[in-house]
Design an enzyme around this catalytic site. Structure first.
Site, short mmCIF file in Angstrom:
data_model
loop_
_atom_site.label_atom_id
_atom_site.label_comp_id
_atom_site.label_asym_id
_atom_site.label_seq_id
_atom_site.Cartn_x
_atom_site.Cartn_y
_atom_site.Cartn_z
N ARG A 145 41.44 53.19 46.73
CA ARG A 145 41.00 51.93 46.74
C ARG A 145 41.05 50.98 45.22
NH1 ARG A 145 39.78 52.01 42.04
NH2 ARG A 145 38.63 49.85 41.49
N ARG A 177 40.60 46.75 55.26
CA ARG A 177 39.92 45.68 54.50
C ARG A 177 40.72 45.34 54.23
NH1 ARG A 177 38.53 49.02 48.92
NH2 ARG A 177 36.55 47.70 49.35
N GLN A 229 31.69 51.66 40.72
CA GLN A 229 33.36 52.56 39.92
C GLN A 229 33.62 52.25 38.99
OE1 GLN A 229 32.35 50.57 42.38
NE2 GLN A 229 34.08 49.65 44.09
N ASP A 278 41.54 40.75 44.08
CA ASP A 278 41.83 41.42 45.12
C ASP A 278 42.46 40.26 46.01
OD1 ASP A 278 39.85 43.14 44.90
OD2 ASP A 278 40.39 44.07 46.62
N LYS A 293 35.43 42.33 42.93
CA LYS A 293 34.22 42.55 43.42
C LYS A 293 33.35 42.33 42.98
CE LYS A 293 34.47 46.29 44.43
NZ LYS A 293 34.29 45.63 45.84
O1 MRU Z 1 35.73 47.89 46.41
P1 MRU Z 1 37.41 48.01 45.47
O2 MRU Z 1 36.83 49.16 44.66
O3 MRU Z 1 38.79 48.32 46.56
O4 MRU Z 1 37.65 47.14 44.89
C1 MRU Z 1 38.27 46.61 43.62
C2 MRU Z 1 38.33 45.56 42.52
O5 MRU Z 1 37.02 44.93 43.27
C3 MRU Z 1 39.43 45.93 42.16
O6 MRU Z 1 38.79 44.86 40.16
C4 MRU Z 1 40.54 44.61 42.49
O7 MRU Z 1 40.82 45.62 43.96
C5 MRU Z 1 41.38 44.66 41.64
S1 MRU Z 1 42.23 46.47 40.82
C6 MRU Z 1 44.28 46.29 39.76
#
Ligand code: MRU
Length: 343
Positions: A45, A88, A193, A234, A245
């Site tokens: 992820r 995703r 996470q 993201d 997130k």
């Molecule tokens: O659901 P995830 O674990 O893929 O979400 C990850 C995040 O929200 C991170 O903060 C984002 O992808 C930035 S990673 C450099």
């Protein structure tokens, strides 16, 4: 740090992030389906890493087709593209990487070495991501002061990228430059996470890290126990609104209320200039069961439904700076994002 993405013996070996930090198990991906599954089920992820893994997915998908027949058509490539894109929806790094792979396909479609070119393109995307993380981390570390207590959410570290990290890259670079810093990591329910990945990465690097439940952020700000916040992204819209997130928005609101600088660290591949504002960003909604059942254990009665939006939007006005490999962006973000894409 333990390597988390390795190309070896014609397969992609992915460290299974669902089992960290207690078990280090690699999932071997040989096919397009192995890759789509690994992205969907959260084996891996993090926006930049999703893009990198998808790039290898294009190579594996094309290789599978070429093992069955001699030629590959644009329709075949489009099918591979769509299968990966559907994994995703929020991280724009995914389509960014897929588009780069399609460009490589179009350039070398008539060459018998097409698979080699595709593999090389995926490796390049991976290598460049690490370089860009290191560049943006250097810029970001200049915003960190000796003695800072920095709060971060989710995991925007080496594990979420090709290596080194974005938000955690900035923290790493500040630590490497000799600044004494402390980090507060939020747990980040329901996938944890923060607890499982961020705390592990920082602890391994000898960076002082403390874990808090997600609901502590307001109190920590109120008591003056945090003096900077930094997160990843993201997708960043043309006006500087940031999808990250879920929970990031609450952090930014609390930071704003208490005059705490709030930074977003992200590479250019996380920007989507085609999207005007956060309102147009698709937010992934994952099965409610991921909230109701935590690491295999049901938290409440059978029949109680759960709801889980994986991301939220933080409006640009709440963000103090956006840190990229090209430098630190100030407001108005729309102006600087336009400039970023004109070079
Ligand atoms: O659901 P995830 O674990 O893929 O979400 C990850 C995040 O929200 C991170 O903060 C984002 O992808 C930035 S990673 C450099």
């Amino acid at each position: 740090m333990t390597e988390h993405i390795i190309w070896k013996n014609s397969q992609l070996h992915l460290l299974d992030q669902r089992l960290l930090p207690f078990k280090k198990v690699y999932v071997k991906c040989k096919t397009l389906q192995d890759i789509t599954r690994a992205i969907k089920d959260m084996t891996i992820r993090g926006a930049p890493l999703i893009g990198i893994v998808a790039a290898y997915g294009v190579f594996l998908g094309v290789r599978e087709i070429l093992r069955r027949r001699k030629r590959i058509t644009e329709t075949d490539v489009n099918q591979v593209y769509q299968a990966l894109k559907a994994t995703r929806p929020t991280a724009v790094n995914l389509t960014w990487a897929l588009d780069r792979m399609v460009k490589t396909y179009l350039q070398y479609r008539d060459s018998e070495d097409l698979p080699d070119f595709l593999l090389q393109a995926a490796i390049t995307i991976h290598v460049e991501d690490v370089e860009n993380n290191k560049k943006l981390s250097q810029y970001g570390s200049e915003l960190i002061d000796d003695g800072d207590v920095i709060l971060t959410h989710c995991n925007a570290g080496a594990l979420a990228t090709g290596g080194y990290g974005t938000a955690l890259g900035v923290i790493r670079a500040a630590h490497e430059s000799g600044k004494r810093i402390r980090v507060i990591a939020t747990e980040t329910r329901p996938y944890l996470q923060g607890a499982r990945l961020t705390a592990w990465e920082l602890h391994e690097d000898g960076i002082d890290v403390e874990l808090v439940p997600d609901n502590h952020v307001g109190l920590l700000c109120w008591r003056g126990l945090v003096n900077k916040m930094i997160v990843g992204a993201d997708r960043i819209a043309a006006n500087g609104d940031v999808a990250n997130k879920v929970g990031t928005y609450m952090l930014a609101l609390a930071a704003h209320e208490h005059n705490i600088p709030f930074f977003v660290a992200a590479p250019k591949s996380s920007f989507d200039p085609a999207v005007k504002s956060g309102h147009q960003i698709e937010i992934e909604e994952r099965p409610g069961d991921e909230v109701v059942v935590l690491q295999g254990k049901r938290l409440t009665l059978k029949g109680v439904k759960g709801r889980y939006f994986a991301f939220d939007i933080t409006p640009a006005r709440l963000i103090t700076y956006i840190i990229t490999e090209n430098g630190v962006m100030d407001k108005p973000y729309s102006k600087y994002i336009k400039l970023l894409f004109s070079v």
